[in-house]
Design an enzyme around this catalytic site. Sequence first.
Site, PDB file in Angstrom:
ATOM      1  N   ARG A 117      -5.726  -4.321   5.949  1.00  0.00           N
ATOM      2  CA  ARG A 117      -5.481  -3.074   5.222  1.00  0.00           C
ATOM      3  C   ARG A 117      -6.394  -1.984   5.770  1.00  0.00           C
ATOM      4  O   ARG A 117      -7.541  -1.855   5.347  1.00  0.00           O
ATOM      5  CB  ARG A 117      -5.715  -3.280   3.725  1.00  0.00           C
ATOM      6  CG  ARG A 117      -4.856  -4.356   3.104  1.00  0.00           C
ATOM      7  CD  ARG A 117      -5.113  -4.462   1.607  1.00  0.00           C
ATOM      8  NE  ARG A 117      -4.300  -5.504   0.980  1.00  0.00           N
ATOM      9  CZ  ARG A 117      -4.686  -6.764   0.828  1.00  0.00           C
ATOM     10  NH1 ARG A 117      -5.899  -7.141   1.239  1.00  0.00           N
ATOM     11  NH2 ARG A 117      -3.887  -7.641   0.266  1.00  0.00           N
TER      12      ARG A 117
ATOM     13  N   ARG B 115      -2.009  -2.913   9.529  1.00  0.00           N
ATOM     14  CA  ARG B 115      -1.041  -2.004   8.912  1.00  0.00           C
ATOM     15  C   ARG B 115      -1.547  -0.571   9.038  1.00  0.00           C
ATOM     16  O   ARG B 115      -2.720  -0.299   8.760  1.00  0.00           O
ATOM     17  CB  ARG B 115      -0.856  -2.365   7.439  1.00  0.00           C
ATOM     18  CG  ARG B 115       0.156  -1.487   6.711  1.00  0.00           C
ATOM     19  CD  ARG B 115       0.395  -1.972   5.302  1.00  0.00           C
ATOM     20  NE  ARG B 115      -0.789  -1.866   4.463  1.00  0.00           N
ATOM     21  CZ  ARG B 115      -0.868  -2.374   3.232  1.00  0.00           C
ATOM     22  NH1 ARG B 115       0.150  -3.035   2.716  1.00  0.00           N
ATOM     23  NH2 ARG B 115      -1.979  -2.225   2.524  1.00  0.00           N
TER      24      ARG B 115
ATOM     25  N   GLU C  82       9.662  -3.901   2.128  1.00  0.00           N
ATOM     26  CA  GLU C  82       9.118  -3.816   0.763  1.00  0.00           C
ATOM     27  C   GLU C  82       9.934  -2.918  -0.146  1.00  0.00           C
ATOM     28  O   GLU C  82       9.555  -2.705  -1.300  1.00  0.00           O
ATOM     29  CB  GLU C  82       7.651  -3.348   0.801  1.00  0.00           C
ATOM     30  CG  GLU C  82       7.404  -2.143   1.659  1.00  0.00           C
ATOM     31  CD  GLU C  82       5.919  -1.843   1.837  1.00  0.00           C
ATOM     32  OE1 GLU C  82       5.111  -2.292   1.010  1.00  0.00           O
ATOM     33  OE2 GLU C  82       5.573  -1.148   2.809  1.00  0.00           O
TER      34      GLU C  82
ATOM     35  N   ASN D  39       4.664  -7.714  -3.106  1.00  0.00           N
ATOM     36  CA  ASN D  39       4.195  -6.976  -4.288  1.00  0.00           C
ATOM     37  C   ASN D  39       5.079  -5.768  -4.555  1.00  0.00           C
ATOM     38  O   ASN D  39       5.607  -5.584  -5.657  1.00  0.00           O
ATOM     39  CB  ASN D  39       2.749  -6.508  -4.099  1.00  0.00           C
ATOM     40  CG  ASN D  39       1.801  -7.635  -3.790  1.00  0.00           C
ATOM     41  OD1 ASN D  39       2.085  -8.788  -4.073  1.00  0.00           O
ATOM     42  ND2 ASN D  39       0.683  -7.313  -3.170  1.00  0.00           N
TER      43      ASN D  39
ATOM     44  N   ARG E 190       3.882  -1.664 -11.212  1.00  0.00           N
ATOM     45  CA  ARG E 190       2.962  -2.800 -11.234  1.00  0.00           C
ATOM     46  C   ARG E 190       1.586  -2.436 -11.777  1.00  0.00           C
ATOM     47  O   ARG E 190       0.764  -3.321 -12.008  1.00  0.00           O
ATOM     48  CB  ARG E 190       2.824  -3.410  -9.834  1.00  0.00           C
ATOM     49  CG  ARG E 190       2.253  -2.454  -8.805  1.00  0.00           C
ATOM     50  CD  ARG E 190       2.242  -3.095  -7.427  1.00  0.00           C
ATOM     51  NE  ARG E 190       1.551  -2.255  -6.466  1.00  0.00           N
ATOM     52  CZ  ARG E 190       1.275  -2.634  -5.238  1.00  0.00           C
ATOM     53  NH1 ARG E 190       1.602  -3.824  -4.824  1.00  0.00           N
ATOM     54  NH2 ARG E 190       0.640  -1.827  -4.419  1.00  0.00           N
TER      55      ARG E 190
ATOM     56  N   CYS F 161       3.341 -11.259   3.542  1.00  0.00           N
ATOM     57  CA  CYS F 161       1.911 -10.991   3.353  1.00  0.00           C
ATOM     58  C   CYS F 161       1.599 -10.535   1.931  1.00  0.00           C
ATOM     59  O   CYS F 161       0.499 -10.092   1.644  1.00  0.00           O
ATOM     60  CB  CYS F 161       1.417  -9.949   4.351  1.00  0.00           C
ATOM     61  SG  CYS F 161       2.225  -8.347   4.184  1.00  0.00           S
TER      62      CYS F 161
END
Length: 754
Positions: A466, A502, A600, A623, A634, A671
Amino acid sequence: MLHSLRSIVQEVNAARDMKTALAIIVMRVKHAMQTQVCSVYLRDDKGEYLLMATEGLNPKAVGQVRLRRGEGLVGRVVVREEPINLEHAEAHPSYQYFPETGEERYSSFLGVPIIHHRQVLGVLVVQQVEQRRFDEGDEAFLVTMSAQLAAVIAHAEATGDLLTLGEKPRQAKFVGVSGAPGIAIGEAVVISPVADLQSVPFKACDDVDAELAFFQRSLMAVREDIKGLGSQLKERLNREEQALFDAYLAMLDDASLAREVSERIRKGVTAPYAWAEVILEHERTFTSMNDPYLRERATDLRDLGRRVLAYLQESTQKCRIYPDRTILIGEELTASMLGEVPREKLAGLVSVEGSSNSHVAILARAMDIPTVMGAVDLPYTQMDQRPVIVDGYKGVVHTDPGSQLRKHYKAIYIEEQQLVKGLEALRDLPCETLDGYRVPLWVNTGLMTDVVRSLERGAEGVGLYRTEVPFLLRDRFPGEEEQRQIYREQLEAFSPHPVTMRTLDIGGDKALPYFPIEEDNPFLGWRGIRVTLDHPEIFLTQIRAMMKASEGLDNLRILLPMITSVPELDASLVLIHRVFNELREEGYDIHLPPIGVMIEVPAAVYQVRELSSRVQFLSVGSNDLTQYLLAVDRNNARVADVYQAFHPAVFRALQTIVDEGHKENVSVGICGELAGDPGAAILLMAMGFDVLSMNATNLPKVKSVIRGITLLQSRALLAEVMALSDADQIRERVERALREAGVTRLIRPLDNAG
């Protein structure tokens, strides 16, 4: 009625305790509805409904009248979970007479349930002597009032037995959601934004005289600041504007304001807490006034309050001491707040806001810190320096635990440490099934502290680095050379294993303090690749730093977040190839790294073939994919139970991604947090995912589960699961399968906790 509603809610919010709040409710509702009785019944710890406040019934009945679910008209309201409106209450078969209330003379009855998070907390009742059918407007008002007050009562009910000045705090339990697994036993340290009047933590004062002197010095300092500012701007302001500074000075010179604060300090609280309490009370008074001019003075008072508070907090922040087992508590914890605590002293985290998939929770899992998110009822400002137990498995916070509870959790903590040690032997063993099927296990990282832990636990690569974490920990954008050094450390540490970096993924719940993104719906807004394509200078600098850092190592992989269309991907690829060609021309001996796309969002799921034809790998961010598929924020604790990673729609989408990606001969990894769930991992393996990437803490657990099952068994289980239509059924079936394989302890460690 609307004015009455607002006024009542304001008064209740300003109430100092539950008893006062309930008294305000019954008095003001009775008056607003022009009826003769208003009462509130609240659920107690036995699940019965106790008369807690009344205006009109015999006051001696308060605390004495108790009804079970279904008993009497009040109990009937609880069962029905809807209003009951009766003109002749005594004629109803559920009517029950309680002599101590003196209610025999009241004929009309309107009761509405007080519901919070699907739980009936109580019943709000109005009654009248005359036979009266309360009309639709009356019923609507009372229903609206109960809905407005539900959260207030839930909070007051949860905190009513906690610390009040001069009383000994009692053991209490607050429920949130699990942010990171584990048990932490320690001492609370409340952290709050500077000069935020709403979140000043309660602290007892040891030396009253010193605190009073400190308070007066702070007032003097602010007074001098305001005088100086007024003098500097004197030539640029007209008389009316200059009067504002005079008004501030007048408030500071107001003896009654200083006296109120001093009185509270003498009762044993610190100056920042006393000041914040007094200012907020006066602000609420101004806000509730009908005169527009006086209401505006609330803004002035708030501004002055913050100025003084900043001085009061300055010295307390400097001398903050972190105990050996710090439980960091805040309204909304951030990465930078975590960074303020020495790592060896940080035992646990509790955030009032956020959910299990917010950024700070992901960091907590990476750092192996037990965490509870969304503990909305926790009176966090009252928690400083108090003993706390964080149950990261169940998402529960225990405050002021008794000896029995401490003993219970101490035993669990020891058992947990033994379990971890037992898994360490797996470090150098391959991650393969009983029938020889290999599954690479990679890690998600963001901090250099992750590197050692990841390598110690046998990571075979980095599935997600990240890059936003170094950005979050600074007060400005890091330059190209700064970034190059950070990325080089990661690449060297894991070489020759691959490291997937990323590109900057900000927005949503990850806001940079120096690059704020204010949006009403940030998860559907300007985030991920959208930000960096709009700011190519940020994107190009980052890509240059990554590629320069990879020279001589060649283990870099670049991952693009939040791709929703082919044109976005094409625009990103153009910039990446441009950087590569420029660096080659500058003499850097580098190779073009593999480039991948994060899947995603639903749009990407249905364009996997098109996206795969342009890149070398795919990586599912489970996620966000779960969030977008289920339309669940979330970070919203209210709908945390709706965020279900084992939802059938999620699994069907994941299978589609793998199948479509493999048709284009690209590697497909995952991931998201789902990959680190031991039960989900065997399903992902069965689906055909080429790589599972997770936080280092879960890696040994996942490896142990995979080594205890055959690929054939996992595929048979997947076939069963894909036919199920409910997330709970899926989870139960997976857990039963793993119990049969003898690895239950790794699915839900220490399930008896709490």
